[in-house]
Design a protein around this motif. Sequence first.
Motif, mmCIF file in Angstrom:
data_model
loop_
_atom_site.group_PDB
_atom_site.id
_atom_site.type_symbol
_atom_site.label_atom_id
_atom_site.label_comp_id
_atom_site.label_asym_id
_atom_site.label_seq_id
_atom_site.Cartn_x
_atom_site.Cartn_y
_atom_site.Cartn_z
ATOM 1 N N ASN A 1 5.762 -59.289 11.942
ATOM 2 C CA ASN A 1 4.553 -58.477 12.030
ATOM 3 C C ASN A 1 3.884 -58.619 13.394
ATOM 4 O OD1 ASN A 1 4.688 -57.501 9.346
ATOM 5 N ND2 ASN A 1 3.859 -59.441 8.591
ATOM 6 N N LEU A 2 3.311 -57.539 13.848
ATOM 7 C CA LEU A 2 2.680 -57.485 15.160
ATOM 8 C C LEU A 2 1.237 -57.974 15.122
ATOM 9 C CD1 LEU A 2 2.503 -56.388 18.163
ATOM 10 C CD2 LEU A 2 1.720 -54.240 17.136
ATOM 11 N N ARG A 3 0.870 -58.759 16.131
ATOM 12 C CA ARG A 3 -0.526 -59.103 16.352
ATOM 13 C C ARG A 3 -0.905 -58.586 17.738
ATOM 14 N NH1 ARG A 3 -4.165 -62.725 14.399
ATOM 15 N NH2 ARG A 3 -2.592 -63.730 13.098
ATOM 16 N N THR A 4 -1.945 -57.783 17.805
ATOM 17 C CA THR A 4 -2.487 -57.326 19.074
ATOM 18 C C THR A 4 -3.788 -58.095 19.335
ATOM 19 O OG1 THR A 4 -3.866 -55.568 18.140
ATOM 20 C CG2 THR A 4 -1.547 -55.035 18.608
ATOM 21 N N TYR A 5 -4.483 -57.757 20.415
ATOM 22 C CA TYR A 5 -5.747 -58.438 20.684
ATOM 23 C C TYR A 5 -6.800 -58.088 19.637
ATOM 24 C CZ TYR A 5 -7.262 -54.002 22.807
ATOM 25 O OH TYR A 5 -7.581 -52.690 23.036
ATOM 26 N N GLU A 6 -6.534 -57.056 18.838
ATOM 27 C CA GLU A 6 -7.464 -56.671 17.781
ATOM 28 C C GLU A 6 -7.180 -57.367 16.460
ATOM 29 O OE1 GLU A 6 -6.739 -52.463 17.996
ATOM 30 O OE2 GLU A 6 -8.629 -52.139 19.072
ATOM 31 N N GLY A 7 -6.028 -58.047 16.355
ATOM 32 C CA GLY A 7 -5.706 -58.756 15.126
ATOM 33 C C GLY A 7 -4.333 -58.392 14.589
ATOM 34 N N LEU A 8 -4.009 -58.914 13.389
ATOM 35 C CA LEU A 8 -2.694 -58.723 12.779
ATOM 36 C C LEU A 8 -2.553 -57.314 12.228
ATOM 37 C CD1 LEU A 8 -0.086 -60.312 12.067
ATOM 38 C CD2 LEU A 8 -1.123 -60.808 9.842
ATOM 39 N N GLN A 9 -1.404 -56.681 12.530
ATOM 40 C CA GLN A 9 -1.091 -55.338 12.039
ATOM 41 C C GLN A 9 0.014 -55.464 10.981
ATOM 42 O OE1 GLN A 9 -3.068 -52.933 13.505
ATOM 43 N NE2 GLN A 9 -3.897 -54.630 14.737
ATOM 44 N N ARG A 10 -0.333 -55.272 9.731
ATOM 45 C CA ARG A 10 0.627 -55.526 8.649
ATOM 46 C C ARG A 10 1.456 -54.307 8.263
ATOM 47 N NH1 ARG A 10 -0.200 -60.450 6.405
ATOM 48 N NH2 ARG A 10 -2.226 -61.467 6.794
ATOM 49 N N GLU A 11 1.157 -53.159 8.810
ATOM 50 C CA GLU A 11 1.907 -51.953 8.447
ATOM 51 C C GLU A 11 3.365 -52.064 8.894
ATOM 52 O OE1 GLU A 11 -0.331 -48.103 9.014
ATOM 53 O OE2 GLU A 11 -1.637 -49.468 10.123
ATOM 54 N N GLU A 12 4.246 -51.524 8.073
ATOM 55 C CA GLU A 12 5.686 -51.624 8.317
ATOM 56 C C GLU A 12 6.100 -51.030 9.658
ATOM 57 O OE1 GLU A 12 9.751 -49.795 8.188
ATOM 58 O OE2 GLU A 12 7.799 -48.778 8.166
ATOM 59 N N LYS A 13 5.381 -50.023 10.133
ATOM 60 C CA LYS A 13 5.747 -49.360 11.392
ATOM 61 C C LYS A 13 5.547 -50.258 12.606
ATOM 62 C CE LYS A 13 1.209 -47.103 11.813
ATOM 63 N NZ LYS A 13 0.530 -45.787 11.871
ATOM 64 N N PHE A 14 4.838 -51.392 12.423
ATOM 65 C CA PHE A 14 4.620 -52.323 13.524
ATOM 66 C C PHE A 14 5.505 -53.576 13.418
ATOM 67 C CE2 PHE A 14 0.218 -50.385 13.229
ATOM 68 C CZ PHE A 14 0.352 -49.615 14.363
ATOM 69 N N ASN A 15 6.487 -53.549 12.528
ATOM 70 C CA ASN A 15 7.321 -54.729 12.300
ATOM 71 C C ASN A 15 8.578 -54.689 13.180
ATOM 72 O OD1 ASN A 15 9.462 -56.443 10.867
ATOM 73 N ND2 ASN A 15 7.612 -56.964 9.730
ATOM 74 N N ILE A 16 8.781 -55.735 13.974
ATOM 75 C CA ILE A 16 9.886 -55.779 14.930
ATOM 76 C C ILE A 16 11.238 -55.950 14.240
ATOM 77 C CG2 ILE A 16 9.870 -58.280 15.321
ATOM 78 C CD1 ILE A 16 10.313 -55.556 18.040
#
Length: 337
Positions: free
Chosen positions: A306-321
């Motif tokens: 899961n992706l974390r940006t400077y705004e916080g953790l992004q749990r949506e599947e489209k942001f998963n590496i």
Amino acid sequence: MKKDMNRMLVETVVRRTLKNIQNSPERETRNLVDLGLECSKGRFQKNFLRTTQKMLHNQESAYYSLVKNTVDSVDHDILTTFGINLGYNGCTKGARVIREVEAEYGFNVPWSITLVINEEKLDAEPDFYPSVLQQGISLGIHTYLFFILGDPEKILPLIEKQSECAFIIFLRGYQVSSSFVKKMKAVKNAMTLVYVNKDMPDACQKLRDVKLLYGVYKRYAEQDKKRILSGEWLNTVLPAKPAFAVLRADDSCTPETKKDVYDYVVSVRNSQKYPLVLMDLKYDILAIDRIISEEECMAEFNADGNLRTYEGLQREEKFNIFRHSLEDILREIQIAK
């Protein structure tokens, strides 16, 4: 393979300076910064070197002690390779590619990527993490931060293979085994950051004994604020003689605490009283990115992908590496803004 003449020139100057700096750290350090400023073309380089040049006018600067200690105690091949990979490949040559990609394709590219290594993924799909690195390199990213909770020796072949990149490995003291240290001696493009706890002094001594580049780091919580701002925490790590000390805020910290700690970090750097470089992991990554790009961008992938940006953790599947390419994820971040 076509040789990069600019890199070869930089490497020649750095190696010559490292030889001379042991006898005259003040003069040689200033000469190197002055020469770098004359030859630099990138925005990050110019900004960083101007700041450094100004700071080195202070004859009492503890950074002169840092330079001498580092040159005396660290393998010069590591200092040269890691330094050039980070400064030239990452913040000059790579930065140019990042800006070209952003201009052509319309999405932001971070100057570094943080990966919390999933060991099951590493073992089951050995091509996965090399693929992520290749995707990043194609976008101009040459700096990678690795967190691993298990056996750190597993990631060393991955690091050695990407010899043009700079890697920072975050470990606990118990992970710095004699076997790991022995294998790290052959790795010239990485440095180790050791977590600050009771295991830190012994781990740092092991790294120092074989002339490896190292620093320390702390994930601080709300209750650590007073100890950090008073200088008590920093004084506890000085005996380990780290080149860097890095602070990382826990998610539980308030925005006010994060701001206060970063203000303290900047004030410590500006005071030049400590023979190490103090950094805040999040805010300094963003500060560098703002110099390289028009807009700030930060990307960290946890052990679940899961992706974390400077705004916080992004749990949506489209942001998963694990499910999407790095480029697709960066495009999605831009769309979501």
